[in-house]
Enzyme design. Structure first.
Site, PDB file in Angstrom:
ATOM      1  CG  ASP A  69     -12.655  84.592 -50.391  1.00 24.89           C
ATOM      2  OD1 ASP A  69     -11.560  84.466 -50.815  1.00 24.89           O
ATOM      3  OD2 ASP A  69     -12.715  85.618 -49.986  1.00 24.89           O
ATOM      4  CG  ASP A 152      -1.721  75.376 -42.985  1.00 16.82           C
ATOM      5  OD1 ASP A 152      -2.847  75.880 -42.603  1.00 16.82           O
ATOM      6  OD2 ASP A 152      -1.575  74.443 -44.055  1.00 16.82           O
TER       7      ASP A 152
HETATM    8  P1  IMP Z   1      -8.571  81.222 -50.510  1.00 15.52           P
HETATM    9  O1  IMP Z   1      -9.759  82.015 -50.504  1.00 15.52           O
HETATM   10  O2  IMP Z   1      -8.728  79.692 -50.280  1.00 15.52           O
HETATM   11  O3  IMP Z   1      -7.762  81.381 -51.616  1.00 15.52           O
HETATM   12  O4  IMP Z   1      -7.550  81.691 -49.250  1.00 15.52           O
HETATM   13  C1  IMP Z   1      -7.194  82.947 -49.323  1.00 15.52           C
HETATM   14  C2  IMP Z   1      -5.982  82.994 -48.431  1.00 15.52           C
HETATM   15  O5  IMP Z   1      -5.888  82.519 -47.047  1.00 15.52           O
HETATM   16  C3  IMP Z   1      -4.669  82.001 -48.902  1.00 15.52           C
HETATM   17  O6  IMP Z   1      -3.909  82.690 -49.830  1.00 15.52           O
HETATM   18  C4  IMP Z   1      -3.915  81.604 -47.700  1.00 15.52           C
HETATM   19  O7  IMP Z   1      -3.167  82.869 -47.194  1.00 15.52           O
HETATM   20  C5  IMP Z   1      -5.040  81.723 -46.650  1.00 15.52           C
HETATM   21  N1  IMP Z   1      -5.458  80.189 -46.349  1.00 15.52           N
HETATM   22  C6  IMP Z   1      -6.732  79.830 -46.906  1.00 15.52           C
HETATM   23  N2  IMP Z   1      -6.897  78.321 -46.538  1.00 15.52           N
HETATM   24  C7  IMP Z   1      -5.500  78.182 -45.635  1.00 15.52           C
HETATM   25  C8  IMP Z   1      -5.201  76.981 -44.974  1.00 15.52           C
HETATM   26  O8  IMP Z   1      -5.915  75.812 -44.922  1.00 15.52           O
HETATM   27  N3  IMP Z   1      -4.286  77.231 -44.170  1.00 15.52           N
HETATM   28  C9  IMP Z   1      -3.272  78.344 -44.149  1.00 15.52           C
HETATM   29  N4  IMP Z   1      -3.540  79.545 -44.982  1.00 15.52           N
HETATM   30  C10 IMP Z   1      -4.698  79.514 -45.439  1.00 15.52           C
END
Ligand code: IMP
Length: 192
Positions: A69, A152
């Protein structure tokens, strides 16, 4: 080969881990174990959500598993959007709206320090372990670049003069939150 479930169906994440984990491990997605449930992420911290997802797989499928997460933590917003990063501007998971909300909230703010943080929860034989990865940086005043995803275009990592969305995936992965957390996980798995 040691079987290990990655509690995700995100193809990009699966590809990323399979490329670096080596042939000792057979990494399976949720779809590959027949799990079609959208596991609810109801915790108020990244650790909690990563744990819920891997625990769900271990308890229901009896398989060793890990889950991740990620959140963007902005200093001037007391760590927000954090665990709510995906749905900061509402349930639609709209990246553009999420970024617009952040830019608006930081409009007159000089402190633009932020970090991405990833937490991975690994469950082996019922025992939980956590690995984290952090990349520090700043929130830009406008969007730059069109690569990557999520926040990003508005995040510039420390030591660079471009946003994550202006970097190649390979360059981003080397220094990114997720890349660093995955590296720690792999170092541990190599010891097994
Ligand atoms: P998850 O837990 O990987 O699904 O990430 C949750 C949220 O964090 C995503 O929907 C993005 O909005 C943000 N996020 C996670 N990783 C990245 C990244 O590498 N770049 C930009 N936003 C990120």
């Amino acid at each position: 080969m040691i079987e290990l479930v990655f509690a995700t169906n995100n193809k990009h994440k699966l590809q990323e881990i399979k490329a670096v984990v080596g042939d000792k491990f057979n990494i399976l997605s949720l779809a590959e174990i027949g799990c079609t449930k959208d596991i609810p992420e109801t915790a108020d911290a990244l650790e909690g959500n990563a744990s819920i997802k891997s625990r769900y797989v271990f308890d229901n499928y009896g398989k060793n598993c890990f889950a991740d997460d990620t959140g963007l933590e902005i200093e001037a917003l007391d760590g927000k959007p954090g665990v709510y990063s995906a749905r900061y501007a509402g349930p639609g998971h709209d990246h553009q709206k999420n970024m617009d909300k952040v830019l608006n909230e930081l409009r007159n703010q000089n402190n633009r320090a932020a970090q991405f943080r990833t937490v991975i929860c690994l469950i082996i034989d019922g025992k939980e372990m956590f690995f984290d990865g952090i990349v520090k940086g700043t929130i830009l005043t406008e969007k730059h670049g069109d690569k990557g995803f999520g926040y990003d275009p508005i995040f510039q990592p420390e030591g660079y003069d471009v946003s994550f969305a202006e970097m190649d995936l390979e360059a981003k992965n080397k220094i990114s939150h997720r890349g660093r957390a995955v590296q720690k996980l792999i170092e541990y798995l190599k010891l097994l």
